[in-house]
Design an enzyme around this catalytic site. Structure first.
Site, PDB file in Angstrom:
ATOM      1  NE  ARG A 147      -5.729  -1.253  -2.776  1.00 37.93           N
ATOM      2  CZ  ARG A 147      -4.411  -1.399  -2.618  1.00 37.93           C
ATOM      3  NH1 ARG A 147      -3.659  -1.894  -3.591  1.00 37.93           N
ATOM      4  NH2 ARG A 147      -3.833  -1.023  -1.490  1.00 37.93           N
ATOM      5  CE1 TYR A 159       3.932  -3.760   0.635  1.00 38.15           C
ATOM      6  CE2 TYR A 159       2.059  -4.553  -0.648  1.00 38.15           C
ATOM      7  CZ  TYR A 159       3.267  -3.874  -0.563  1.00 38.15           C
ATOM      8  OH  TYR A 159       3.787  -3.311  -1.691  1.00 38.15           O
ATOM      9  CG  ASP A 211      -3.421  -5.614  -4.215  1.00 41.77           C
ATOM     10  OD1 ASP A 211      -3.177  -6.817  -4.392  1.00 41.77           O
ATOM     11  OD2 ASP A 211      -2.627  -4.701  -4.497  1.00 41.77           O
ATOM     12  CG  HIS A 213      -0.927  -6.592  -1.436  1.00 39.41           C
ATOM     13  ND1 HIS A 213      -1.909  -6.066  -0.622  1.00 39.41           N
ATOM     14  CD2 HIS A 213      -0.510  -5.561  -2.212  1.00 39.41           C
ATOM     15  CE1 HIS A 213      -2.069  -4.782  -0.881  1.00 39.41           C
ATOM     16  NE2 HIS A 213      -1.232  -4.450  -1.850  1.00 39.41           N
ATOM     17  CD  GLU A 237      -4.148  -4.930  -7.575  1.00 39.99           C
ATOM     18  OE1 GLU A 237      -2.955  -4.564  -7.561  1.00 39.99           O
ATOM     19  OE2 GLU A 237      -5.096  -4.169  -7.294  1.00 39.99           O
ATOM     20  CD  GLU A 263       0.996  -4.253  -7.946  1.00 36.43           C
ATOM     21  OE1 GLU A 263       1.739  -4.038  -6.974  1.00 36.43           O
ATOM     22  OE2 GLU A 263      -0.202  -3.953  -7.960  1.00 36.43           O
ATOM     23  NE  ARG A 284      -3.218  -4.070 -10.577  1.00 35.78           N
ATOM     24  CZ  ARG A 284      -3.047  -2.782 -10.277  1.00 35.78           C
ATOM     25  NH1 ARG A 284      -3.724  -1.836 -10.937  1.00 35.78           N
ATOM     26  NH2 ARG A 284      -2.205  -2.429  -9.325  1.00 35.78           N
ATOM     27  CD  GLU A 340      -2.898   1.308  -7.781  1.00 41.38           C
ATOM     28  OE1 GLU A 340      -2.777   1.132  -6.558  1.00 41.38           O
ATOM     29  OE2 GLU A 340      -2.241   0.674  -8.624  1.00 41.38           O
ATOM     30  CD1 TRP A 403       4.452 -12.966   0.854  1.00 40.88           C
ATOM     31  CD2 TRP A 403       3.737 -11.368  -0.503  1.00 40.88           C
ATOM     32  NE1 TRP A 403       4.810 -11.770   1.415  1.00 40.88           N
ATOM     33  CE2 TRP A 403       4.383 -10.766   0.601  1.00 40.88           C
ATOM     34  CE3 TRP A 403       3.206 -10.562  -1.497  1.00 40.88           C
ATOM     35  CZ2 TRP A 403       4.501  -9.383   0.730  1.00 40.88           C
ATOM     36  CZ3 TRP A 403       3.334  -9.195  -1.362  1.00 40.88           C
ATOM     37  CH2 TRP A 403       3.977  -8.620  -0.258  1.00 40.88           C
TER      38      TRP A 403
END
Length: 403
Positions: A147, A159, A211, A213, A237, A263, A284, A340, A403
């Site tokens: 990643r 982040y 990712d 996020h 992702e 996730e 995920r 992961e 988000w």
């Protein structure tokens, strides 16, 4: 056989972890991961006050019955606290059942579908050049999938990117939520350059992942997915917040870049439309946050009908108990995609001895009866709980980014 007693263990050997231990009247015990990053003590209270008293005297082998008893008996169903608590019970009961059977957990699930489990690592850098060095380090360590996250010019802290090059990425770094500044336009203009640089240096064989996020709108995510198509990402992702499942339908119309999400999911209902409409390619959801092995198995079975593969979340805020159980699940599940992997601290590995091992970019499942992970309770006492919070984002004008 009856459940004689059960209790929670909170320890912080690098990260905060919540472990549930269930002990039978015949001495066999199992452990489950109940960690909910940033809200750990909420799950402890739920377990101690509501779940554990309801378990005493029950037959630990009735896993399915106990799962539904806890899920339906609460009336207020789902949610991360409830499902993390149920997951810990479920994981511990599967551990007990496999120990009673004298076999590793993957055998109890149905046996091996593969000999090893491909994982991806995390490479971050404050800029593209430093990120490339981290990718190179992972490749040298045997990773086949990485990643890739890099800092964006004009944004001080992001982040997903370590604060200092060469250090492990740690998002929960403050007592109360820190506030980061975010610019979508700067991010969108910069990220394709990162993937171009990765492909130029490492070629086409390395699997690269990214990712977002949850930080984009659907049309912004569609733009990003379309612009990175030449670099053949393994997946993009969490490109948008997943509460609106239909948003992924819009993204899918515009790009062939594979999409991954889940996730933060805690039930099959969070993913149902995404899977049935084939708006995603990888699910995920984690064993710890989505109700344990019993429930995630149903998610994986539904996903398999629609060509969606698993790609379980595996950060360091999930304990080795979750990771070990996930490796058994990954070894069995037919529609496996990838796992992961963020290495735990040496202190964490000492508190949670385990029999899984990393080898040439893959995990090799252990053969110990159960899920193969234990806890050293005396050592765990040396690492007291300390509150740690994840950050939030604000736009450059001060607006809190939703988000």
């Amino acid at each position: 056989m009856k459940i004689e007693h059960a209790y929670t263990i909170v320890t912080s050997p690098g990260r905060n972890f919540v472990t549930l231990k269930i002990v039978t009247d015949q001495g066999t015990y199992g452990i489950g991961d109940a960690t909910l990053n940033g809200r750990e003590m909420a799950v402890v209270a739920y377990l101690d006050e509501h779940v554990i008293p309801a378990l005493i005297g029950r037959d630990p082998q009735r896993i399915e019955d106990i799962w539904h008893y806890l899920y339906r008996g609460a009336y207020w169903r789902r949610g991360p606290v409830t499902m993390s608590a149920i997951a810990a019970v479920d994981m511990a009961l599967w551990d007990i059942k496999a120990k009673l059977a004298g076999m590793p957990l993957y055998q109890l699930l149905g046996g091996k579908s593969r000999d090893r489990v491909m994982v991806y690592g995390h490479a971050t850098g404050r800029d593209i050049d430093s990120c490339l060095e981290e990718v190179a380090r992972h490749v040298d360590e045997g990773y086949k999938a990485v990643r890739v996250q890099a800092g964006v010019p004009g944004i001080a802290s992001i982040y997903g990117v370590a604060k200092k090059d060469g250090e492990p990425y740690e998002p929960a770094d403050a007592d109360l939520p820190a506030e980061h500044v975010w610019s979508t336009s700067k991010y969108l203009n910069h990220v394709p350059k990162l993937f171009a640089a990765v492909r130029e240096r490492f070629g086409d064989d390395l699997h690269i992942l990214h990712d977002v996020h949850h930080r984009l709108t659907p049309i912004e995510a569609a733009r990003l997915g379309k612009e990175v198509e030449p670099y053949h990402l393994f997946w993009l992702e969490d490109c948008v917040p997943a509460e609106n499942q239909e948003a992924f339908g819009l993204i899918r119309q515009h790009t062939t870049t594979p999409l991954a999400v889940g996730e933060v999911f805690n039930s099959i209902h969070d993913a149902k439309a995404l899977i049935e409409n084939q708006w995603i390619d990888y699910i995920r959801a984690t064993l710890t946050h989505a109700g344990g092995i019993t429930h995630v198995r149903r998610i994986a079975d539904l996903a398999g009908l629609y060509h969606v593969r698993t790609g379980f979340h595996g950060p360091t805020d999930l304990s080795p108990v979750c990771l070990g159980s996930a490796i058994h699940f990954d070894t069995w599940v037919p529609n496996f995609g990838i796992q992961e992997y963020m290495p735990h601290t040496s202190a964490t590995d000492e508190v949670f001895p385990h029999d899984y091992r990393f080898e040439d970019g893959h995990f090799i499942v252990g053969e110990t009866p159960g899920h193969g992970v234990d806890i050293d309770e005396e050592l765990a006492k040396q690492y007291p709980y300390k509150r740690a919070s994840l950050p939030v984002n604000r736009l450059e004008d001060g607006t809190l980014w939703h988000w």
